[in-house]
Design a protein around this motif. Structure first.
Motif, mmCIF file in Angstrom:
data_model
loop_
_atom_site.group_PDB
_atom_site.id
_atom_site.type_symbol
_atom_site.label_atom_id
_atom_site.label_comp_id
_atom_site.label_asym_id
_atom_site.label_seq_id
_atom_site.Cartn_x
_atom_site.Cartn_y
_atom_site.Cartn_z
ATOM 1 N N UNK A 158 -53.131 -8.377 31.731
ATOM 2 C CA UNK A 158 -52.391 -9.313 30.897
ATOM 3 C C UNK A 158 -52.753 -10.727 31.300
ATOM 4 N N UNK A 159 -52.320 -11.657 30.467
ATOM 5 C CA UNK A 159 -52.588 -13.066 30.750
ATOM 6 C C UNK A 159 -51.750 -13.572 31.911
ATOM 7 N N UNK A 160 -50.753 -12.786 32.308
ATOM 8 C CA UNK A 160 -49.871 -13.193 33.393
ATOM 9 C C UNK A 160 -50.099 -12.330 34.642
ATOM 10 N N UNK A 161 -51.324 -11.921 34.820
ATOM 11 C CA UNK A 161 -51.629 -11.077 35.971
ATOM 12 C C UNK A 161 -51.338 -11.750 37.288
ATOM 13 N N UNK A 162 -51.506 -13.080 37.346
ATOM 14 C CA UNK A 162 -51.209 -13.799 38.576
ATOM 15 C C UNK A 162 -49.735 -13.652 38.949
ATOM 16 N N UNK A 163 -48.855 -13.732 37.959
ATOM 17 C CA UNK A 163 -47.430 -13.566 38.219
ATOM 18 C C UNK A 163 -47.114 -12.145 38.684
ATOM 19 N N UNK A 164 -47.854 -11.163 38.138
ATOM 20 C CA UNK A 164 -47.662 -9.775 38.556
ATOM 21 C C UNK A 164 -48.009 -9.607 40.025
ATOM 22 N N UNK A 165 -49.137 -10.188 40.419
ATOM 23 C CA UNK A 165 -49.564 -10.100 41.823
ATOM 24 C C UNK A 165 -48.547 -10.786 42.725
ATOM 25 N N UNK A 166 -48.078 -11.960 42.312
ATOM 26 C CA UNK A 166 -47.080 -12.697 43.096
ATOM 27 C C UNK A 166 -45.810 -11.866 43.263
ATOM 28 N N UNK A 167 -45.333 -11.285 42.148
ATOM 29 C CA UNK A 167 -44.125 -10.469 42.208
ATOM 30 C C UNK A 167 -44.298 -9.236 43.071
ATOM 31 N N UNK A 168 -45.464 -8.621 42.995
ATOM 32 C CA UNK A 168 -45.729 -7.426 43.792
ATOM 33 C C UNK A 168 -45.692 -7.753 45.285
ATOM 34 N N UNK A 169 -46.278 -8.882 45.658
ATOM 35 C CA UNK A 169 -46.255 -9.298 47.059
ATOM 36 C C UNK A 169 -44.824 -9.527 47.533
ATOM 37 N N UNK A 170 -44.019 -10.152 46.690
ATOM 38 C CA UNK A 170 -42.625 -10.419 47.052
ATOM 39 C C UNK A 170 -41.879 -9.106 47.289
ATOM 40 N N UNK A 171 -42.080 -8.129 46.393
ATOM 41 C CA UNK A 171 -41.405 -6.833 46.531
ATOM 42 C C UNK A 171 -41.830 -6.134 47.825
ATOM 43 N N UNK A 172 -43.118 -6.154 48.109
ATOM 44 C CA UNK A 172 -43.625 -5.501 49.320
ATOM 45 C C UNK A 172 -43.030 -6.146 50.570
ATOM 46 N N UNK A 173 -42.999 -7.477 50.595
ATOM 47 C CA UNK A 173 -42.452 -8.173 51.761
ATOM 48 C C UNK A 173 -40.976 -7.852 51.940
ATOM 49 N N UNK A 174 -40.228 -7.811 50.840
ATOM 50 C CA UNK A 174 -38.798 -7.521 50.930
ATOM 51 C C UNK A 174 -38.538 -6.078 51.402
ATOM 52 N N UNK A 175 -39.421 -5.154 50.998
ATOM 53 C CA UNK A 175 -39.272 -3.767 51.437
ATOM 54 C C UNK A 175 -39.588 -3.622 52.924
ATOM 55 N N UNK A 176 -40.635 -4.302 53.363
ATOM 56 C CA UNK A 176 -41.051 -4.185 54.758
ATOM 57 C C UNK A 176 -40.200 -5.036 55.693
ATOM 58 N N UNK A 177 -39.734 -6.203 55.187
ATOM 59 C CA UNK A 177 -38.953 -7.110 56.017
ATOM 60 C C UNK A 177 -37.648 -7.463 55.306
ATOM 61 N N UNK A 178 -36.709 -6.530 55.251
ATOM 62 C CA UNK A 178 -35.450 -6.801 54.525
ATOM 63 C C UNK A 178 -34.661 -7.966 55.106
ATOM 64 N N UNK A 179 -34.830 -8.251 56.388
ATOM 65 C CA UNK A 179 -34.145 -9.378 57.019
ATOM 66 C C UNK A 179 -35.069 -10.568 57.224
ATOM 67 N N UNK A 180 -36.219 -10.533 56.559
ATOM 68 C CA UNK A 180 -37.147 -11.642 56.649
ATOM 69 C C UNK A 180 -37.917 -11.676 57.960
ATOM 70 N N UNK A 181 -38.714 -12.705 58.088
ATOM 71 C CA UNK A 181 -39.526 -12.879 59.299
ATOM 72 C C UNK A 181 -38.635 -13.081 60.518
ATOM 73 N N UNK A 182 -37.509 -13.753 60.343
ATOM 74 C CA UNK A 182 -36.601 -13.978 61.466
ATOM 75 C C UNK A 182 -36.094 -12.653 62.031
ATOM 76 N N UNK A 183 -35.810 -11.684 61.137
ATOM 77 C CA UNK A 183 -35.381 -10.364 61.605
ATOM 78 C C UNK A 183 -36.476 -9.660 62.390
ATOM 79 N N UNK A 184 -37.728 -9.811 61.927
ATOM 80 C CA UNK A 184 -38.857 -9.222 62.647
ATOM 81 C C UNK A 184 -39.005 -9.841 64.032
ATOM 82 N N UNK A 185 -38.901 -11.159 64.112
ATOM 83 C CA UNK A 185 -39.015 -11.836 65.401
ATOM 84 C C UNK A 185 -37.904 -11.410 66.355
ATOM 85 N N UNK A 186 -36.689 -11.210 65.802
ATOM 86 C CA UNK A 186 -35.572 -10.766 66.641
ATOM 87 C C UNK A 186 -35.832 -9.376 67.199
#
Length: 312
Positions: free
Chosen positions: A275-303
């Motif tokens: 689609x013409x909005x493939x960049x937005x798809x990639x951006x959204x996919x990255x956000x979902x992956x990060x939220x699944x792997x780091x539900x408490x964010x980077x700060x939670x990982x560091x803790x």
């Protein structure tokens, strides 16, 4: 003092790194790095309000618009020094944040989120109403065009000041009051904390930092302020950055800022997904992956990493 030595050492190493980094970057990448700094300031502001005080906001693009137009208008009409407009934007947006925070005392949860969403929608429309003064949809530009090297230095200097300011606020009595209100408003009141005062103060500080970020945002776009640049999408990006960083902590803010500043550039080079909005798809996919792997964010990982190190 000894207990805080690792934190002080980390800050000192980061300061030295960012002071020397421009020497290894091209002019284009200095501009990108400056964007990381301004997003860092905006995320700090949102973290004070949402992460430490528990007040949900989707309206930070509105305060960034106020700060951005402060810089553009003062430079365009009064030839004000661009650096001098930063503390002016801080003061103006602090006052605006307090004004918004007062009626927001009656709201919480999704109702507060909707109110700040309405703010993010309405504020960028004001330049269209006063187009003779603000340039309308065409926007208005500052009189001076800045270089990426200058912008890098100013942005990261402002980011360092904002980080130290936020850290000092949060480590003292005010920060303890913020956290008490977030955890239990009833318990905070019984402990002598006045929620109305501290919740309004949190709104003011959060808005003020967003205002400074908005000023730098305008400078990063060649000193040009335009309503479309401060849409609700900008608020959502700041919210995503805060979630990636980890709400209620300052130590993941840099990663959250880098995430929202660099990921659009990285995703733009990815193959479009049908689609013409493939960049937005990639951006959204990255956000979902990060939220699944780091539900408490980077700060939670560091803790978690710190806890693992402490056990060994």
């Amino acid at each position: 003092m000894r207990r805080h030595l690792p934190a002080y050492s980390t800050v000192a190493v980061c300061a030295l790194f960012f002071a020397l980094l421009p020497l290894a970057l091209s002019d284009y990448h200095r501009g990108i790095a400056a964007q990381v700094a301004l997003y860092l300031i905006a995320i700090l502001g949102l973290n004070v309000l949402t992460g430490y005080t528990g007040q949900i906001s989707i309206g930070h693009s509105a305060f960034m618009a106020i700060g951005g137009y402060t810089t553009a208008l003062m430079s365009h009409y009064h030839h004000t020094n661009l650096i001098a407009t930063l503390p002016l934007a801080f003061a103006i947006t602090f006052a605006c944040g307090v004004l918004v925070g007062l009626p927001a005392l009656r709201l919480s949860g999704v109702y507060l989120a909707l109110a700040t969403f309405a703010l993010a929608v309405s504020i960028p429309q004001l330049p269209l109403k006063f187009s003779k003064f603000t340039g309308g949809s065409a926007g208005i530009s500052a009189n001076k065009i800045v270089t990426n090297t200058w912008l890098y230095g100013v942005s990261w200097s402002a980011a360092a000041i904002a980080f130290v300011f936020t850290w000092l606020v949060l480590r003292g009595r005010t920060g303890r009051a913020f956290r008490a209100i977030r955890d239990s408003q009833v318990a905070a009141t019984s402990s002598g904390v006045t929620p109305a005062i501290y919740k309004t103060l949190a709104f003011g500080i959060s808005a003020a930092l967003a205002g400074v970020a908005g000023s730098l945002f305008v400078l990063a776009t060649n000193g040009f302020a335009q309503p479309n640049e401060f849409s609700v999408t900008l608020s959502l990006k700041i919210l995503i950055g805060a979630a990636v960083a980890g709400l209620g902590s300052l130590w993941g803010v840099l990663i959250g800022a880098a995430f929202i500043a660099l990921l659009p550039t990285i995703s733009a080079s990815a193959p479009l997904i049908g689609s013409a909005h493939g960049q937005d798809v990639v951006f959204g996919a990255f956000v979902i992956v990060v939220m699944l792997l780091l539900p408490n964010g980077v700060a939670g990982l560091l803790l978690r990493l710190r806890q693992l190190v402490a056990r060994t």
